[in-house]
Design a protein around this motif. Sequence first.
Motif, mmCIF file in Angstrom:
data_model
loop_
_atom_site.group_PDB
_atom_site.id
_atom_site.type_symbol
_atom_site.label_atom_id
_atom_site.label_comp_id
_atom_site.label_asym_id
_atom_site.label_seq_id
_atom_site.Cartn_x
_atom_site.Cartn_y
_atom_site.Cartn_z
ATOM 1 N N ARG A 67 6.477 61.692 38.268
ATOM 2 C CA ARG A 67 6.838 61.426 36.867
ATOM 3 C C ARG A 67 6.700 59.999 36.361
ATOM 4 O O ARG A 67 6.635 59.807 35.164
ATOM 5 N N TYR A 68 6.693 58.999 37.170
ATOM 6 C CA TYR A 68 6.491 57.634 36.668
ATOM 7 C C TYR A 68 5.931 56.768 37.788
ATOM 8 O O TYR A 68 6.025 57.105 38.962
ATOM 9 N N TYR A 84 0.341 62.969 39.135
ATOM 10 C CA TYR A 84 1.783 63.186 38.977
ATOM 11 C C TYR A 84 2.125 64.570 39.473
ATOM 12 O O TYR A 84 1.421 65.537 39.160
ATOM 13 N N VAL A 86 4.466 67.302 38.510
ATOM 14 C CA VAL A 86 5.235 67.639 37.314
ATOM 15 C C VAL A 86 6.177 68.773 37.685
ATOM 16 O O VAL A 86 5.784 69.931 37.758
ATOM 17 N N TYR A 96 12.266 68.887 30.820
ATOM 18 C CA TYR A 96 11.499 69.482 31.903
ATOM 19 C C TYR A 96 11.578 71.004 31.921
ATOM 20 O O TYR A 96 10.964 71.647 32.742
ATOM 21 N N GLN A 106 3.403 64.175 30.308
ATOM 22 C CA GLN A 106 3.208 63.400 31.534
ATOM 23 C C GLN A 106 1.741 63.143 31.827
ATOM 24 O O GLN A 106 1.382 62.086 32.339
#
Length: 168
Positions: A67-68, A84, A86, A96, A106
Motif C-alpha cells: 500500500r505505500y 503493490y 492490494v 479497502y 493504489q
Amino acid sequence: TVANSWDPELGERVGAAIRDEPNLLFWYGWDEPNLGDWKIALHVQKMYNETVRTADPRHVMFGLYARYIPPVPEAVEFFDMLGYDVYTYTQWEGQYADVCGAMAAQTAQLDARAAERRQPVWMVPMGTALDPVRVPRPLSGQEQLCQTYAAIIHGAKGLLYFHYNSTY
C-alpha cells in the motif's frame, strides 16, 4: 537478524544456478519491506540486490510493497519494477472494502511514484480473499474482473494474483 546472517556467496551460487532458467521472469526482492522496520528491510534489500546483480545482471528486480512506499530514494532505486499488494476486505467498512476503488487508487498512486524512474508497475490483486477471520467471504467473479480492469486502466503493466491459503 537476516541482515547479520546474509551470505553473499550463497546468494551468488543460487543466482548463478538459476539465472539461465527460461521461466525466470524476475528476481523478487524483500517482501513488503515497508512493513515492520523498513530501514532494516531496505538495508537487507541493498545487500540482496548487490548479490543478485553480481550473479545475474540480465534479469530485473521486482519490489513489492503493501500500500505505500517509504519516502526515501533507496525504497525504489533497488528495483526495476514496482508492485503493490492490494489487500481488500469485502463486506467491511472503509476504503479497502471498495475492491475496485482501492485497486484504482493504489495503482494510480504507485504509477505516479514509479514514473519518476520510468519503472513499470505490476499489481497484486486478491485471488480469493485473506483468511476467513479477517474477511467474511472471498471476492465474487464480478469483483475479480473489476479489480483486474481497474489495475490495467490505471497503469499496471502486469498482474500477479495473491492467494492466501485459506478455507474458502
